[in-house]
Write a protein that holds these residues in place. Structure first.
Motif, PDB file in Angstrom:
ATOM      1  N   VAL A 144       0.885  -1.156   0.000  1.00  0.00           N
ATOM      2  CA  VAL A 144       0.000   0.000   0.000  1.00  0.00           C
ATOM      3  C   VAL A 144       0.923   1.206   0.000  1.00  0.00           C
ATOM      4  CG1 VAL A 144      -1.827   1.255   1.181  1.00  0.00           C
ATOM      5  CG2 VAL A 144      -1.780  -1.249   1.278  1.00  0.00           C
ATOM      6  N   ALA A 145       1.048   1.854  -1.156  1.00  0.00           N
ATOM      7  CA  ALA A 145       1.956   2.984  -1.333  1.00  0.00           C
ATOM      8  C   ALA A 145       1.169   4.275  -1.125  1.00  0.00           C
ATOM      9  CB  ALA A 145       2.582   2.938  -2.721  1.00  0.00           C
ATOM     10  N   LEU A 146       1.560   5.037  -0.099  1.00  0.00           N
ATOM     11  CA  LEU A 146       0.830   6.242   0.282  1.00  0.00           C
ATOM     12  C   LEU A 146       1.628   7.490  -0.085  1.00  0.00           C
ATOM     13  CD1 LEU A 146      -0.322   5.065   3.828  1.00  0.00           C
ATOM     14  CD2 LEU A 146      -1.625   4.997   1.688  1.00  0.00           C
ATOM     15  N   SER A 147       1.091   8.278  -1.003  1.00  0.00           N
ATOM     16  CA  SER A 147       1.743   9.509  -1.444  1.00  0.00           C
ATOM     17  C   SER A 147       0.881  10.703  -1.074  1.00  0.00           C
ATOM     18  CB  SER A 147       1.944   9.485  -2.966  1.00  0.00           C
ATOM     19  OG  SER A 147       2.758   8.402  -3.336  1.00  0.00           O
ATOM     20  N   GLY A 148       1.505  11.855  -1.079  1.00  0.00           N
ATOM     21  CA  GLY A 148       0.828  13.112  -0.766  1.00  0.00           C
ATOM     22  C   GLY A 148       1.774  14.013  -0.013  1.00  0.00           C
ATOM     23  N   GLY A 149       1.456  15.282   0.054  1.00  0.00           N
ATOM     24  CA  GLY A 149       2.321  16.241   0.728  1.00  0.00           C
ATOM     25  C   GLY A 149       2.347  16.041   2.230  1.00  0.00           C
ATOM     26  N   LEU A 150       3.173  16.853   2.887  1.00  0.00           N
ATOM     27  CA  LEU A 150       3.224  16.836   4.351  1.00  0.00           C
ATOM     28  C   LEU A 150       1.834  17.147   4.898  1.00  0.00           C
ATOM     29  CD1 LEU A 150       6.570  18.747   4.973  1.00  0.00           C
ATOM     30  CD2 LEU A 150       6.121  16.334   5.417  1.00  0.00           C
ATOM     31  N   ALA A 184       4.875 -10.398   4.340  1.00  0.00           N
ATOM     32  CA  ALA A 184       4.184  -9.304   5.039  1.00  0.00           C
ATOM     33  C   ALA A 184       3.544  -8.343   4.046  1.00  0.00           C
ATOM     34  CB  ALA A 184       5.185  -8.546   5.920  1.00  0.00           C
ATOM     35  N   VAL A 185       2.670  -7.523   4.566  1.00  0.00           N
ATOM     36  CA  VAL A 185       2.112  -6.393   3.840  1.00  0.00           C
ATOM     37  C   VAL A 185       3.048  -5.213   4.083  1.00  0.00           C
ATOM     38  CG1 VAL A 185       0.215  -4.724   3.846  1.00  0.00           C
ATOM     39  CG2 VAL A 185      -0.273  -7.147   4.061  1.00  0.00           C
ATOM     40  N   LEU A 186       3.339  -4.447   3.049  1.00  0.00           N
ATOM     41  CA  LEU A 186       4.146  -3.239   3.196  1.00  0.00           C
ATOM     42  C   LEU A 186       3.243  -2.027   3.036  1.00  0.00           C
ATOM     43  CD1 LEU A 186       6.786  -1.578   3.350  1.00  0.00           C
ATOM     44  CD2 LEU A 186       7.023  -1.941   0.866  1.00  0.00           C
ATOM     45  N   ILE A 187       3.232  -1.175   4.049  1.00  0.00           N
ATOM     46  CA  ILE A 187       2.554   0.113   3.970  1.00  0.00           C
ATOM     47  C   ILE A 187       3.667   1.147   3.859  1.00  0.00           C
ATOM     48  CG2 ILE A 187       0.990   1.736   5.096  1.00  0.00           C
ATOM     49  CD1 ILE A 187      -0.063  -0.747   6.719  1.00  0.00           C
ATOM     50  N   ALA A 188       3.792   1.770   2.699  1.00  0.00           N
ATOM     51  CA  ALA A 188       4.935   2.627   2.394  1.00  0.00           C
ATOM     52  C   ALA A 188       4.515   4.076   2.223  1.00  0.00           C
ATOM     53  CB  ALA A 188       5.628   2.136   1.129  1.00  0.00           C
ATOM     54  N   GLU A 189       4.993   4.935   3.122  1.00  0.00           N
ATOM     55  CA  GLU A 189       4.805   6.368   2.968  1.00  0.00           C
ATOM     56  C   GLU A 189       5.986   6.927   2.182  1.00  0.00           C
ATOM     57  OE1 GLU A 189       3.589   8.618   6.441  1.00  0.00           O
ATOM     58  OE2 GLU A 189       3.155   6.739   7.489  1.00  0.00           O
ATOM     59  N   TRP A 190       5.730   7.934   1.357  1.00  0.00           N
ATOM     60  CA  TRP A 190       6.733   8.543   0.499  1.00  0.00           C
ATOM     61  C   TRP A 190       7.410   7.478  -0.387  1.00  0.00           C
ATOM     62  CZ3 TRP A 190       6.622  13.733   0.375  1.00  0.00           C
ATOM     63  CH2 TRP A 190       6.100  14.399   1.481  1.00  0.00           C
ATOM     64  N   PRO A 191       6.639   6.649  -1.087  1.00  0.00           N
ATOM     65  CA  PRO A 191       7.225   5.577  -1.888  1.00  0.00           C
ATOM     66  C   PRO A 191       8.163   6.078  -2.982  1.00  0.00           C
ATOM     67  CG  PRO A 191       4.931   5.882  -2.467  1.00  0.00           C
ATOM     68  CD  PRO A 191       5.191   6.724  -1.248  1.00  0.00           C
ATOM     69  N   GLU A 192       7.923   7.281  -3.481  1.00  0.00           N
ATOM     70  CA  GLU A 192       8.774   7.816  -4.540  1.00  0.00           C
ATOM     71  C   GLU A 192      10.227   7.976  -4.080  1.00  0.00           C
ATOM     72  OE1 GLU A 192       6.760  11.223  -2.373  1.00  0.00           O
ATOM     73  OE2 GLU A 192       6.121   9.289  -3.163  1.00  0.00           O
ATOM     74  N   PRO A 250       2.777  -5.696  -9.382  1.00  0.00           N
ATOM     75  CA  PRO A 250       1.367  -6.040  -9.581  1.00  0.00           C
ATOM     76  C   PRO A 250       0.544  -5.990  -8.290  1.00  0.00           C
ATOM     77  CG  PRO A 250       2.799  -7.756 -10.493  1.00  0.00           C
ATOM     78  CD  PRO A 250       3.673  -6.779  -9.795  1.00  0.00           C
ATOM     79  N   ALA A 251       1.198  -6.182  -7.137  1.00  0.00           N
ATOM     80  CA  ALA A 251       0.472  -6.206  -5.863  1.00  0.00           C
ATOM     81  C   ALA A 251       0.455  -4.846  -5.177  1.00  0.00           C
ATOM     82  CB  ALA A 251       1.090  -7.256  -4.935  1.00  0.00           C
ATOM     83  N   CYS A 252       0.735  -3.778  -5.922  1.00  0.00           N
ATOM     84  CA  CYS A 252       0.773  -2.431  -5.334  1.00  0.00           C
ATOM     85  C   CYS A 252      -0.581  -1.736  -5.460  1.00  0.00           C
ATOM     86  CB  CYS A 252       1.850  -1.581  -5.997  1.00  0.00           C
ATOM     87  SG  CYS A 252       1.972   0.076  -5.280  1.00  0.00           S
TER      88      CYS A 252
END
Length: 156
Positions: free
Chosen positions: A33-39, A106-114, A123-125
């Protein structure tokens, strides 16, 4: 082939919690779960909602300084890794951190993936970009959700 793109309105914290629960219900080991967005966009808030819905009973610290926090099953329904890549200066640093070892099963929850080179090619993103509905987050947020091919038929 991707699972498409949807927009989800998140007008308040209850909506973020409910969205986190919807995501948690369909997660599988190996998903990202790749989470993007500003501060201040709500990335950590959504990550906390997902982890709580997976069964984490306590506080979820932001991994801004530790970079990676891991959570085991039980009490979680499956192992999870919560990562915040904001401080990485080069995507190659994820190898030094040993991210692949943490991710196994495991499941990866990634903030700031870039900052880690991104995960959208996997494929699982499940790629989620959080944006304010207005000039500030007081008006709530919009989540732009795109799923990789493994998300066909299970978009939250």
């Amino acid at each position: 082939m991707s699972a498409g793109q949807v927009s989800v309105a998140l007008p308040d914290l209850d909506a973020v919690g409910a969205f986190g629960k919807r995501i948690a219900r369909v997660l599988r080991p190996g998903d990202v779960v790749a989470l993007s967005g500003g501060l201040g966009a709500g990335k950590t808030t959504l990550a906390r909602a997902i982890l709580a819905s997976l069964g984490h009973p306590g506080e979820v610290p932001s991994p801004t300084f530790t970079i990676i926090e891991s959570y085991d099953a039980p009490p979680l329904a499956m192992p999870a890794v919560h990562a915040d890549f904001y401080r990485l200066e080069d995507p190659a640093e994820i190898a030094e951190i040993g991210l692949d070892d943490y991710r196994e099963g495991a499941v990866l929850i990634a903030e700031w993936p870039e900052c880690a080179g991104g995960f959208a090619h996997e494929p699982a993103c499940l790629d989620i970009t959080l944006k304010p509905r207005a000039k500030d987050a007081e008006e709530g947020r919009i989540a732009i959700v795109k799923g990789g091919s493994d998300w066909l038929g299970r978009m939250p």
